[in-house]
Structures are given as C-alpha cells and as structure tokens.
Motif scaffolding. Structure first.
Motif, mmCIF file in Angstrom:
data_model
loop_
_atom_site.group_PDB
_atom_site.id
_atom_site.type_symbol
_atom_site.label_atom_id
_atom_site.label_comp_id
_atom_site.label_asym_id
_atom_site.label_seq_id
_atom_site.Cartn_x
_atom_site.Cartn_y
_atom_site.Cartn_z
ATOM 1 N N PRO A 1 0.827 -1.215 0.000
ATOM 2 C CA PRO A 1 0.000 0.000 0.000
ATOM 3 C C PRO A 1 0.858 1.260 0.000
ATOM 4 C CG PRO A 1 -0.789 -1.580 1.632
ATOM 5 C CD PRO A 1 0.527 -2.097 1.136
ATOM 6 N N THR A 2 0.308 2.334 -0.559
ATOM 7 C CA THR A 2 1.026 3.611 -0.576
ATOM 8 C C THR A 2 1.255 4.090 0.849
ATOM 9 O OG1 THR A 2 -1.080 4.794 -0.754
ATOM 10 C CG2 THR A 2 0.059 4.256 -2.812
ATOM 11 N N PRO A 3 2.366 4.726 1.116
ATOM 12 C CA PRO A 3 2.711 5.094 2.498
ATOM 13 C C PRO A 3 1.861 6.213 3.090
ATOM 14 C CG PRO A 3 4.346 5.940 0.946
ATOM 15 C CD PRO A 3 3.430 5.060 0.151
ATOM 16 N N ASP A 4 1.046 6.895 2.274
ATOM 17 C CA ASP A 4 0.278 8.017 2.806
ATOM 18 C C ASP A 4 -0.912 7.602 3.661
ATOM 19 O OD1 ASP A 4 -1.501 7.046 0.942
ATOM 20 O OD2 ASP A 4 -1.271 8.721 -0.455
ATOM 21 N N GLY A 5 -1.242 6.289 3.672
ATOM 22 C CA GLY A 5 -2.334 5.821 4.512
ATOM 23 C C GLY A 5 -3.714 5.953 3.896
ATOM 24 N N LEU B 1 -10.473 10.711 0.023
ATOM 25 C CA LEU B 1 -10.283 10.164 1.367
ATOM 26 C C LEU B 1 -9.421 11.095 2.216
ATOM 27 C CD1 LEU B 1 -9.601 6.421 0.431
ATOM 28 C CD2 LEU B 1 -11.522 7.260 1.794
ATOM 29 N N GLN B 2 -8.425 11.674 1.599
ATOM 30 C CA GLN B 2 -7.525 12.564 2.323
ATOM 31 C C GLN B 2 -8.215 13.880 2.668
ATOM 32 O OE1 GLN B 2 -3.792 12.704 0.366
ATOM 33 N NE2 GLN B 2 -2.700 13.546 2.118
ATOM 34 N N VAL B 3 -8.946 14.439 1.709
ATOM 35 C CA VAL B 3 -9.609 15.733 1.924
ATOM 36 C C VAL B 3 -10.720 15.613 2.964
ATOM 37 C CG1 VAL B 3 -11.084 17.462 0.823
ATOM 38 C CG2 VAL B 3 -9.053 16.614 -0.372
ATOM 39 N N LEU B 4 -11.489 14.528 2.923
ATOM 40 C CA LEU B 4 -12.632 14.357 3.817
ATOM 41 C C LEU B 4 -12.250 13.784 5.175
ATOM 42 C CD1 LEU B 4 -15.188 12.973 1.220
ATOM 43 C CD2 LEU B 4 -15.196 15.244 2.269
ATOM 44 N N ASP B 5 -10.978 13.447 5.355
ATOM 45 C CA ASP B 5 -10.498 12.916 6.631
ATOM 46 C C ASP B 5 -11.374 11.760 7.106
ATOM 47 O OD1 ASP B 5 -8.879 12.659 8.841
ATOM 48 O OD2 ASP B 5 -10.014 14.094 10.052
ATOM 49 N N PRO C 1 -5.769 0.242 3.697
ATOM 50 C CA PRO C 1 -6.674 0.666 4.784
ATOM 51 C C PRO C 1 -8.114 0.887 4.339
ATOM 52 C CG PRO C 1 -5.156 2.444 4.188
ATOM 53 C CD PRO C 1 -4.697 1.229 3.457
ATOM 54 N N TYR C 2 -8.350 1.079 3.031
ATOM 55 C CA TYR C 2 -9.707 1.353 2.550
ATOM 56 C C TYR C 2 -10.095 0.374 1.443
ATOM 57 C CZ TYR C 2 -9.152 5.730 5.081
ATOM 58 O OH TYR C 2 -8.939 6.658 6.063
ATOM 59 N N VAL C 3 -11.418 0.222 1.292
ATOM 60 C CA VAL C 3 -11.947 -0.663 0.249
ATOM 61 C C VAL C 3 -13.041 0.061 -0.527
ATOM 62 C CG1 VAL C 3 -11.432 -2.861 1.366
ATOM 63 C CG2 VAL C 3 -13.552 -1.668 1.954
ATOM 64 N N PHE C 4 -13.116 -0.239 -1.806
ATOM 65 C CA PHE C 4 -14.218 0.208 -2.662
ATOM 66 C C PHE C 4 -15.058 -1.029 -2.947
ATOM 67 C CE2 PHE C 4 -15.409 1.430 -7.268
ATOM 68 C CZ PHE C 4 -16.678 1.824 -6.859
ATOM 69 N N LEU C 5 -16.246 -1.094 -2.352
ATOM 70 C CA LEU C 5 -17.112 -2.267 -2.448
ATOM 71 C C LEU C 5 -18.030 -2.112 -3.650
ATOM 72 C CD1 LEU C 5 -18.003 -2.544 1.353
ATOM 73 C CD2 LEU C 5 -16.152 -3.678 0.118
ATOM 74 N N THR C 6 -17.800 -2.927 -4.671
ATOM 75 C CA THR C 6 -18.554 -2.793 -5.911
ATOM 76 C C THR C 6 -18.897 -4.171 -6.456
ATOM 77 O OG1 THR C 6 -18.559 -1.752 -8.103
ATOM 78 C CG2 THR C 6 -16.458 -2.641 -7.310
ATOM 79 N N ASP C 7 -19.412 -4.236 -7.662
ATOM 80 C CA ASP C 7 -19.715 -5.500 -8.339
ATOM 81 C C ASP C 7 -18.964 -5.552 -9.662
ATOM 82 O OD1 ASP C 7 -21.374 -6.761 -6.471
ATOM 83 O OD2 ASP C 7 -23.142 -5.661 -7.150
ATOM 84 N N ILE C 8 -18.734 -6.755 -10.134
ATOM 85 C CA ILE C 8 -17.879 -6.964 -11.305
ATOM 86 C C ILE C 8 -18.479 -6.374 -12.576
ATOM 87 C CG2 ILE C 8 -18.849 -9.207 -11.959
ATOM 88 C CD1 ILE C 8 -15.094 -8.259 -11.940
#
Length: 554
Positions: free
Chosen positions: A269-273, A382-386, A359-366
């Motif tokens: 994962p990218t280090p920015d969290g 995600l970063q802007v909305l904290d 740390p995050y997931v995008f829950l979608t369908d194929i």
C-alpha cells in the motif's frame, strides 16, 4: 495445514553453489529435521510435481519397513545420471550405484536428529564441493553423497512409488502395467512434454485430476472414517428439516473449499495511509468483464471467483495467457469452489474483503466499470474528507446503460450529456428505485462538493469505507438483500453516507443470472427471502439497541 518460514534456514544452505533451476530452495529439504517441530517423528516429503495414483496411506505404511538405523525411504534413480554415462566428461556427485531420487522421501526425523544430521550433511557437502565445485541436482546430490558414505541410512522403496518421467530415464523398466504405478513424478523442466511410451496415459491421468470435482474428493472417496464432529455437523444438527426455508439455512453454513491467491500478488500500500482496494466477486459467466474492469481501475483489486475445479483451471489458463492480466501483480485472485444450489454472494465478498491489505476498500460489483482515474480521485477524496477520523462511507453514484457498446464518458460533463440523450440512466431507476434514490441524483448533477445523504430502508449504494467494517451477512445467498443488509448494519453503527460529486460507475448490460431468474419465478424463494429479512432486522436490533425501531421489512 502448517507453514514454516524458509527465511530462518535459507542461510543454512545458501553457501552451497547450485546450478539447479530451483535455486537455493532446491536445497531446503536438508533443513527439514531442524525446521520441523521436535514432536514430529516422521514425515513424507514430496516434490510439488508428483501425481498420486493411489491412496497416500499406502506410502505411510511403508515406514514399517525401515529397520534399525534406516532413516530415509527412497526410490532408486531411473536415469543414468549418477553412472556418469550421459555425455563425455560428465562428472556427477558420488552415489551408490544409480543413486536415489529425492522427489519422494520417507524421512524419519528422530533417527536423523540422533545422528546429528545437520553436521553430517554439512561436512560431507563441504568435502565433495572441493572437487565438484557446485551441485547440479540441488539436495539430491548431497543426499546421494551421504548415502554413498553411509549406505545403512537408506531403505529402497519399490520403484512404483516414484516413476520418474524425463527424457533420460528408463522408467518403463519399473513397471509392467501402468495400473501398478503408485506415484508419477514429472521430474523434468519439460513436464507434460517428456518422452515416454505411456505418456498419453500419464497426461490423461493428470488432466483427469485437473477436471475433477474436488467436492467428491472431500467426501469419503478413499474410505476415510471420520468420527470427529465438525462445526458444520453441529450447525446442521440445529436445523429443522421441516423448515420451509431449510435449503436457504443449510446453504449459509457451507464450509466452502477456498484457494487464496491463485496467482502471484505483490503489492505494498502507498505510504500516505489512503490507499484503496476494489473488492468484487464473480462467476465464470462474468469473466469477460474482468479485463475491461482492470483497464478502468489501475489500483489494487481483490476478487473472489465462484467456480468448479474445471472452471478454475480454465480461468488459470486464461489469466496466464492474457497479456494485460499477466502484467498486473496487484490483483488478488481467490477461488471458492462450487457447492450446493445457491450462489454464496456474501461469503464470496467476505473472502475478498479479508484479503485486502490497504486501509480502505471500494465495495462494488464486477459488472460495473469505474470512471477512468477513479482510483486516484478516491484517494484524494479520502484525504480531503479525513475519513480516517470517523465512521464515513463515501458513495460512488451508479448509472447504467442498456447498450452493449457505448463510448465510455471521460468526464462528469460527458456523462450528464449522455443522460440527457438517453444513452445512460440512473441505476435501476425503472425496477428498483429505492435501492439508490437516497443518493439524490438531481443534487449530484449540479454538486461540486461532497454532500451528506440520509439512509433509507432498501438503500444499497456502492461505497468506499475503511477495511475494518462488519462483514457481509452470509444468511443471504443468491439474489436479494445481500448488499441492503450490509448497508443497514453500517447505518446501525452510525456511519454517515457522503456522496462524491465527481465520481461515477456504470453498470454494463449482461444476461440475467440464474439466481435472479429463480427469485422472479419462485414465490417460495421470495417468501424465504422475506423471512430471512425479518430475522436479520431482529438480530440487528438486538446487537444495536439504538437502531431504528421503526424499520419495517416489506
């Protein structure tokens, strides 16, 4: 199944010069008495390129033939390698006669430990490396050098227990009938392309296993008399077979065979969290959507496939031959093998969700295509909305097209134009308005900043959330209420739903699934779904006392 990390013993063998294609890992069998627990007395050691044609219990019983100091059960080598006759100036390591093949080993750990095995093999290897400089056949050279000096250590297994297939072997001398063979060893880099007069038989046996229904193997195919009660047995005993929804309840307690990471996954994962993984599930009939999805989403993906054993082999061939998929190492492919009459949609989602390492997931369908650059847009949002600071679910508005070929919109402005022209629609506007109405598409069309929406019954948006959310409820199988129940639990936990103003996904048309056909055609199916809904809401109210008491399941 137990795993032992190789890192702790690689140093024990990495000093040995080795030109075998397996590299340092071809020498690790020498370390087994050290790495395996002291409580383990004996083990069967197998190369990964063997095919069993009999019950492995027969091989285990061969341990009874090891006498006195015999600690190794091995089959004689079936090539002339150790005789040094293959080519001019061929100088193999020392061996007893034809030597022994280490693809199948009965290893008596206690006897080897009593001989101070680690010191024994190391001293012999150091001595022979002075004249041979390196190993050609990895651990096999060192095992044979040890046996040459200490022949009492070996018990010669009947050759049918390791029929070695390579261009330089004389394995046909080992058997008179192919039905006598116990283990086929594809001990050549050529594997299925080796030359042997019975090669078609061997290939067909191999392919038969690839096509085999693993659920049959899981049953008492080989007469395993299991007396231990499993968790599934206990759960089944609690079910009432007279229950009208018995088949639904039985389906949700299946312990599905699962193969995680069918292909290599290599992603940090990218280090920015704020990294995010797309999570989805699919069956063989949706496979054609995979490559296109991957072209739209360049971030990590976790996918669970629901397939038969044969379909899994077909997918493996497809993925390995796809130039596009072959380049991607940030996709986790997980197989859940088919069992029963229902599609275990939420079980599949949970498998994919558990394997996420961001740390995050995008829950979608194929069957949804994300807008181009959605991955980077979500990470910025995600970063802007904290989102890390609270219970927030970011809603990605869903649209659909009824055309199999469209020019995919490059921007929100293009999408709005396509909505006006009638080539795109808000998702399920004509069959299930409640599922996405709270997203407030009218507001989204003019929105330039994220906005909060209120949860309503039957809401099932596609969301971005932290990975550590509740799992999907596995009582819902097949079609109906599988996503709705998950969103309802997030609402019960106090999640806020925030719509992203410049994000979208588009549902692509396809033939209806078998499960939706059952839902539409069966009143019994719909009735059981209603019963499961009511039970879910009651369970939710018990777990979350402050949850809405006014929820009515229609």
């Amino acid at each position: 199944m137990n795993f032992y990390p190789a890192d702790s013993v690689v140093g024990d063998v990495s000093w040995i010069p080795n030109k075998h294609y397996s590299g340092v890992y071809g020498l690790l069998k020498l370390t087994l008495p050290k790495i395996l627990p002291r409580s383990l007395e004996k083990v069967i050691v197998l190369d990964t390129d063997v095919t069993f044609a009999t019950d492995i219990a027969e091989l285990w019983r061969m341990f009874a033939n090891l006498k006195h100091k015999q600690a190794l059960g091995l089959v004689e080598n079936q090539s002339d390698w150790y005789l040094g006759k293959l080519w001019k100036k061929h100088r193999p390591w020392p061996a007893l006669s034809r030597g022994f093949n280490t693809g199948v080993i009965l290893l008596h750990l206690d006897k080897l430990r009593s001989l101070n095995w680690a010191q024994l093999w190391r001293s012999i290897a150091e001595r022979d490396l002075i004249t041979h400089y390196l190993t050609s056949l990895a651990d096999q050279d060192i095992f044979n050098a040890i046996i040459k000096q200490h022949p009492y250590l070996v018990f010669t297994l009947p050759c049918q227990w390791n029929v070695q297939l390579s261009d330089n072997t004389r394995s046909e001398l080992c058997y008179t009938e192919v039905t006598h063979i116990k283990i086929i060893h594809w001990n050549s880099p050529k594997k299925l392309k080796v030359k042997n007069k019975h090669i078609e038989f061997f290939r067909n046996l191999y392919l038969t296993f690839l096509e085999y229904d693993g659920n049959l193997l899981r049953q008492e195919l080989f007469g395993c008399n299991l007396t231990k009660t499993t968790r599934k047995d206990e759960e089944l005993s609690k079910l009432n077979e007279e229950d009208v929804c018995y088949e639904f309840r039985r389906a949700c307690i299946n312990n599905y065979r699962t193969h995680l990471y069918l292909l290599d996954y290599d992603y940090e994962p990218t280090p920015d969290g704020y990294d995010v993984t797309l999570v989805a599930q699919l069956s063989m009939d949706r496979l054609q959507m995979l490559e296109t999805l991957c072209k739209h989403w360049d971030g990590p993906i976790s996918l669970t496939f629901y397939m038969s054993d044969a379909e899994a082999q077909q997918f493996l061939s497809y993925a390995l031959n796809s130039e596009f998929l072959n380049r991607r190492k940030n996709i986790g492919y997980h197989i859940v093998y088919k069992e029963g009459n229902f599609y275990p949609v939420n079980f599949l989602r949970n498998v994919a969700l558990r394997q996420v390492n961001t740390p995050y997931v995008f829950l979608t369908d194929i069957d949804f295509l994300p807008m181009f650059n959605l991955y980077s847009y979500i990470r910025r949002s995600l970063q802007v909305l904290d989102v890390n600071g609270g219970k927030k679910a970011l809603v990605v508005p869903a649209f659909e097209t009824q055309r199999y070929r469209i020019t995919f919109p490059q921007s929100k402005a293009e999408l709005l134009s396509m909505l006006d022209m009638g080539s795109l629609f808000t998702f399920r506007y004509h069959v299930w308005t409640k599922g996405h109405a709270p997203t407030n598409y009218a507001k989204w069309k003019i929105a330039t900043t994220p906005y909060k929406v209120q949860w309503e019954p039957d809401y099932e948006p596609y969301i971005v959330v932290r990975k550590d959310i509740p799992e999907y409820d596995t009582r819902f199988v097949g079609f109906g209420w599988n996503k709705v129940s998950h969103i309802m639990e997030l609402e019960a936990q106090g999640f806020e739903f925030i719509v992203l103003p410049n994000a979208f996904i588009i549902h692509m048309p396809h033939a209806p699934s078998f499960d939706i056909a059952k839902f539409r055609s069966s009143a019994h199916y719909r009735n059981c779904l209603k019963i499961l809904k009511n039970e879910f809401v009651k369970d939710l109210e018990k777990r979350y006392a402050k949850f809405y008491q006014t929820v009515v399941v229609r």
